[in-house]
Design an enzyme around this catalytic site. Structure first.
Site, short mmCIF file in Angstrom:
data_model
loop_
_atom_site.label_atom_id
_atom_site.label_comp_id
_atom_site.label_asym_id
_atom_site.label_seq_id
_atom_site.Cartn_x
_atom_site.Cartn_y
_atom_site.Cartn_z
N ASN A 266 7.25 8.44 -9.60
CA ASN A 266 5.87 8.24 -9.19
C ASN A 266 5.40 9.52 -8.50
O ASN A 266 5.80 9.80 -7.38
CB ASN A 266 5.82 7.04 -8.21
CG ASN A 266 4.45 6.86 -7.59
OD1 ASN A 266 3.47 7.48 -8.00
ND2 ASN A 266 4.38 5.99 -6.59
N SER B 112 12.61 5.96 -0.77
CA SER B 112 13.53 7.03 -0.34
C SER B 112 14.83 7.07 -1.16
O SER B 112 15.91 7.31 -0.62
CB SER B 112 13.84 6.90 1.15
OG SER B 112 12.66 7.14 1.90
N GLY C 219 8.88 7.05 1.60
CA GLY C 219 8.60 8.39 2.12
C GLY C 219 9.27 8.70 3.45
O GLY C 219 9.02 9.74 4.05
N HIS D 139 0.90 -0.70 -5.99
CA HIS D 139 1.71 0.09 -5.07
C HIS D 139 1.19 -0.12 -3.64
O HIS D 139 -0.01 -0.27 -3.42
CB HIS D 139 1.63 1.57 -5.46
CG HIS D 139 2.61 2.41 -4.71
ND1 HIS D 139 2.41 2.80 -3.41
CD2 HIS D 139 3.84 2.89 -5.06
CE1 HIS D 139 3.45 3.50 -2.99
NE2 HIS D 139 4.34 3.57 -3.98
N LYS E 3 2.52 10.31 -7.52
CA LYS E 3 1.43 10.06 -6.57
C LYS E 3 0.29 11.09 -6.77
O LYS E 3 0.09 11.56 -7.89
CB LYS E 3 1.96 10.06 -5.14
CG LYS E 3 3.16 9.13 -4.97
CD LYS E 3 3.51 8.79 -3.56
CE LYS E 3 4.70 7.86 -3.56
NZ LYS E 3 5.05 7.39 -2.23
N GLU F 77 0.62 1.79 -1.30
CA GLU F 77 -0.41 2.74 -0.85
C GLU F 77 -1.79 2.29 -1.33
O GLU F 77 -2.79 2.47 -0.64
CB GLU F 77 -0.06 4.16 -1.33
CG GLU F 77 1.11 4.73 -0.53
CD GLU F 77 2.00 5.68 -1.30
OE1 GLU F 77 1.62 6.15 -2.38
OE2 GLU F 77 3.12 5.93 -0.80
N GLU G 145 9.73 -2.51 -3.03
CA GLU G 145 9.59 -1.30 -2.21
C GLU G 145 9.23 -1.69 -0.78
O GLU G 145 8.05 -1.98 -0.48
CB GLU G 145 8.48 -0.41 -2.77
CG GLU G 145 8.77 0.12 -4.15
CD GLU G 145 8.02 1.43 -4.41
OE1 GLU G 145 8.69 2.43 -4.69
OE2 GLU G 145 6.79 1.45 -4.32
P1 PGA Z 1 9.64 7.65 -2.00
O1 PGA Z 1 8.42 6.84 -2.68
O2 PGA Z 1 10.76 7.73 -3.02
O3 PGA Z 1 9.06 8.99 -1.65
O4 PGA Z 1 10.05 6.86 -0.79
C1 PGA Z 1 8.66 5.74 -3.51
C2 PGA Z 1 7.36 5.14 -3.96
O5 PGA Z 1 6.36 5.18 -3.21
O6 PGA Z 1 7.26 4.61 -5.07
#
Ligand code: PGA
Length: 253
Positions: free
Chosen positions: A10, A215, A174, A96, A12, A98, A168
């Site tokens: 992803n 992560s 993150g 997601h 982003k 976010e 998630e």
């Molecule tokens: P990350 O993000 O691996 O940076 O924690 C995962 C995601 O948001 O899908």
């Protein structure tokens, strides 16, 4: 039945056109054509078309980070499933955290997006997860059951449909610190049971995969994918450099 583990990057809103192309070309070179790991990448909408051309002929699947729930119409700024198909998208991330947090995406929107993605034969990756407060209040299972049920209840899964639920934990995304794999496995069990409450068990076995995100890197990925119920990973930060992402794929082979 799809036994392949799934690894999806992803990207982003982190890479522009040039960087996206560079990454796509790097991945195409490094990822073997024949592999048991199914690999997907999700660039920004603005880079989908050139990235599609860059990865053509590889076994990297193209995905989008979002879609709209109508086929066409006066929906300024949105992108339809058939537009994504035209660009070569085979998968799409839906709901997601976010988007839920910053764009007000609700369970109802997630449901409608999942439905239209499937109708267009685009594999939906439906994201669910609890935030830190919910975890500390011991509400994780409740939140997950609720999100999965609202996303998928009433959706008719056809024989060749493939669906993915991505667990998630919001507080881990993150952060550089993944969740304990046993805790992830517990939530995967809750998701699987919820799916079995909604669909015949054969459908859950044959048409669904449940993956983990938050992560993930090449050091911790196998602590997740070694668990029977964890059928892949959704990767953010560690998917932005070809070498890092390929290391994740190679670690689980
Ligand atoms: P990350 O993000 O691996 O940076 O924690 C995962 C995601 O948001 O899908």
């Amino acid at each position: 039945m799809n036994n392949n583990l799934l690894v999806v990057g992803n990207w982003k809103m982190k890479l522009g056109l040039k960087e996206s192309l560079k990454l796509a070309n790097g991945l195409k070179k490094k990822i073997k054509r024949k592999s048991k790991v199914e690999v997907g990448i999700c660039p920004s909408h603005s880079s989908l078309y050139p990235v599609a051309a860059a990865v053509r002929g590889s076994n990297i699947k193209l995905g989008a980070q979002n879609l709209f729930w109508e086929e066409e119409g006066a929906f300024t700024g949105e992108i339809s499933p058939s537009m994504l198909k035209e660009l070569g998208c085979e998968l799409v991330i839906i709901g997601h955290s976010e988007r839920r947090q910053y764009l007000g995406e609700t369970d109802e929107m997630v449901h409608k997006k999942t439905r239209i993605a499937l109708e267009n034969k685009i594999m939906p990756i439906v994201c669910v997860g609890e935030n830190l407060e919910e975890r500390e209040d011991k509400k994780t299972d409740f939140i997950i059951i609720n999100q999965v049920t609202k996303a998928l209840q009433g959706i008719n899964v056809e024989e060749n449909d493939q669906l993915v639920v991505a667990y998630e934990p919001v507080w881990v995304i993150g952060s550089g610190q993944a969740i304990n794999p046993e805790d992830a496995e517990h939530v995967h069990r809750v998701i699987r049971q919820t799916l079995i409450d909604l669909n015949p068990k054969e459908v859950v076995d044959n048409n669904f995969r449940i993956i983990y995100g938050g992560s993930v890197d090449s050091d911790n990925v196998t602590s997740f994918t070694d668990k029977k119920l964890i059928e892949g990973v959704l990767v953010g930060g560690a998917s932005l450099k070809a070498e890092k992402f390929v290391n994740i794929i190679n670690a689980i082979k």
